[in-house]
Design an enzyme around this catalytic site. Structure first.
Site, PDB file in Angstrom:
ATOM      1  N   LYS A  65      -7.077  -2.404   0.253  1.00  0.00           N
ATOM      2  CA  LYS A  65      -6.474  -2.515   2.087  1.00  0.00           C
ATOM      3  C   LYS A  65      -7.082  -3.520   3.127  1.00  0.00           C
ATOM      4  O   LYS A  65      -7.521  -4.053   3.442  1.00  0.00           O
ATOM      5  CB  LYS A  65      -5.647  -1.701   2.201  1.00  0.00           C
ATOM      6  CG  LYS A  65      -4.788  -1.549   0.754  1.00  0.00           C
ATOM      7  CD  LYS A  65      -4.089   0.099   1.064  1.00  0.00           C
ATOM      8  CE  LYS A  65      -4.463   1.256   1.485  1.00  0.00           C
ATOM      9  NZ  LYS A  65      -4.463   1.631  -0.351  1.00  0.00           N
ATOM     10  N   THR A  66      -8.294  -2.144   3.235  1.00  0.00           N
ATOM     11  CA  THR A  66      -8.886  -2.698   4.061  1.00  0.00           C
ATOM     12  C   THR A  66      -9.988  -3.796   4.045  1.00  0.00           C
ATOM     13  O   THR A  66     -10.225  -4.581   5.054  1.00  0.00           O
ATOM     14  CB  THR A  66     -10.054  -1.515   4.204  1.00  0.00           C
ATOM     15  OG1 THR A  66      -9.659  -0.327   3.721  1.00  0.00           O
ATOM     16  CG2 THR A  66     -11.582  -1.620   5.105  1.00  0.00           C
ATOM     17  N   ASP A 110      -5.447   2.440   9.347  1.00  0.00           N
ATOM     18  CA  ASP A 110      -5.737   3.353   8.376  1.00  0.00           C
ATOM     19  C   ASP A 110      -5.260   4.582   8.030  1.00  0.00           C
ATOM     20  O   ASP A 110      -4.994   5.271   8.884  1.00  0.00           O
ATOM     21  CB  ASP A 110      -7.550   2.769   8.143  1.00  0.00           C
ATOM     22  CG  ASP A 110      -7.843   3.254   6.037  1.00  0.00           C
ATOM     23  OD1 ASP A 110      -6.630   3.531   5.912  1.00  0.00           O
ATOM     24  OD2 ASP A 110      -8.646   4.014   5.472  1.00  0.00           O
ATOM     25  N   THR A 159      -1.097   5.106   1.780  1.00  0.00           N
ATOM     26  CA  THR A 159      -0.676   5.503   0.817  1.00  0.00           C
ATOM     27  C   THR A 159      -0.073   6.716   0.368  1.00  0.00           C
ATOM     28  O   THR A 159       1.035   6.338  -1.102  1.00  0.00           O
ATOM     29  CB  THR A 159      -1.861   6.347   0.341  1.00  0.00           C
ATOM     30  OG1 THR A 159      -2.051   7.727   0.755  1.00  0.00           O
ATOM     31  CG2 THR A 159      -3.294   5.909   0.279  1.00  0.00           C
ATOM     32  N   ARG A 218     -12.877  -0.438  -5.922  1.00  0.00           N
ATOM     33  CA  ARG A 218     -14.200   1.387  -5.229  1.00  0.00           C
ATOM     34  C   ARG A 218     -14.425   1.906  -5.970  1.00  0.00           C
ATOM     35  O   ARG A 218     -15.952   1.692  -6.379  1.00  0.00           O
ATOM     36  CB  ARG A 218     -13.470   1.887  -4.652  1.00  0.00           C
ATOM     37  CG  ARG A 218     -13.904   2.965  -3.545  1.00  0.00           C
ATOM     38  CD  ARG A 218     -13.715   3.287  -2.788  1.00  0.00           C
ATOM     39  NE  ARG A 218     -12.742   2.815  -1.765  1.00  0.00           N
ATOM     40  CZ  ARG A 218     -11.586   3.492  -1.130  1.00  0.00           C
ATOM     41  NH1 ARG A 218     -11.404   4.632  -0.931  1.00  0.00           N
ATOM     42  NH2 ARG A 218     -10.488   3.224  -0.044  1.00  0.00           N
TER      43      ARG A 218
END
Length: 336
Positions: A65-66, A110, A159, A218
């Site tokens: 997402k980032t 975020d 999330t 990640r």
């Protein structure tokens, strides 16, 4: 033991992950439908010479997402300002951020679901008509002041999309869900990471790391770096299957990508709570983990691969979980 699933990242990890991030959509691996939609939305906004609609990105942590927020900024040829939801505690904090945005700039929040409700209310009005509404004075002397804001794009990442208030969710013109990555996509990510780090790796080792990455970029990148450490320590020029297996065994990451927390979580349901159903709070207390961490970070993958079922009465360990951990069933009327 190194916790591969920790939601928090230190600054060094941030720097490394930043070096691994693709810069444009054409370089971005996975999330094909989401990427296709964004290509259209970004292209249309640029054609009209407008800012991109406010965008909400949701899904489990570590899926990109980032990274996508930075890509959107690159595609729109603008800057991105990154803040964390919990850090914006008061309306004044938000006002100081919004009032310094440049025209066309992207504000990326975020964990946007962790904004205080009073801050959400201010943000909702700012998103609707690009006005910052502040209150001056108190009681009968209180007056409302409207401060114009330049057109900007808010990208929110969460999330828990359902944790946002309805007024705030309604302000997002674009809402996209992130899904776990396929094995093939995970292999592409490991292969790309090896090239970024200029490290030779066998195809078998790529498959091994990808298979244990939980469909999460990640984690794939972190596993690769730890496996690379083992290879460097042994003065090897290439990551082989033997080295990868040795490293992953030492890290206690099994063939499904489960780590120590996953195993303790599943074992608690099976042994302490007889297979379930059991509430998440009871599981968290029994293994010494935070409820939010289990729900946001661990459970989505366990549900995705069919190791637990989430029911109104609580969590249940499935037949597949018993088989994977080689445990005998306890008695439960709710066993799947």
């Amino acid at each position: 033991m190194t916790r591969l699933m920790d939601a928090k990242k230190n600054s060094k990890e941030d720097e490394i992950e930043l070096s691994l991030r693709p810069k444009f959509l054409k370089e971005y691996i996975g999330q094909k439908e989401l990427k296709h939609n964004l290509e259209i939305f970004i292209g249309a906004a640029k054609h009209r010479n407008e800012v991109l609609d406010h965008t909400l990105l949701y899904g489990p942590p570590g899926l990109g997402k980032t990274t996508l927020a930075y890509i959107i900024a690159n595609e729109m040829k603008t800057k991105v300002r990154l803040i964390n939801g919990p850090s914006v505690e008061r309306p004044g904090d938000l006002a100081s951020i919004l009032s310094t945005l440049d025209p066309g700039e992207i504000l990326f929040i975020d964990a946007i679901h962790r904004l205080p409700r009073v801050v959400e209310e201010i943000l909702s009005s700012a998103l609707e008509d690009f006005k910052l509404i502040t209150i001056s004075g108190m009681g009968e002397n209180a007056t409302s002041i409207d401060i114009p804001l330049p057109p900007f794009t808010l990208i929110g990442a969460t999330t828990r999309a359902g944790a946002l208030s309805s007024p705030l969710r309604a302000r997002f013109g674009i809402t996209e869900k992130f899904n776990f990555y396929s094995l093939d996509e995970s292999e592409q990510i490991v292969r790309r990471t090896s090239k970024v780090f200029k490290t030779k790796i066998s195809e078998e080792a790529i498959k091994l790391i990808a298979a244990r990455s939980r469909g999460t970029p990640r984690i794939a990148n972190r596993l690769f770096r730890r496996v690379r450490d083992f290879a460097n320590f042994e003065h090897k020029d290439e990551i082989t299957t033997v080295i990868a297996t040795k490293a992953l065994t030492a890290l206690k990451v099994d063939k499904l990508g489960l780590d120590d927390v996953d195993i303790r979580y599943l074992t608690a349901i099976m042994e302490r709570f007889h297979g379930g159903p059991v509430g998440l709070e009871a599981i968290a207390s029994s293994i010494g983990e935070e409820v939010m961490n289990l729900e946001d970070v661990y459970e989505p993958y366990l549900i995705q691969i069919g190791l637990i079922n989430r029911t109104p009465r609580g969590r249940i360990a499935t037949d597949k979980a018993y088989s994977h951990l080689e445990k005998n069933h306890g008695f439960s009327l709710f066993k799947s």
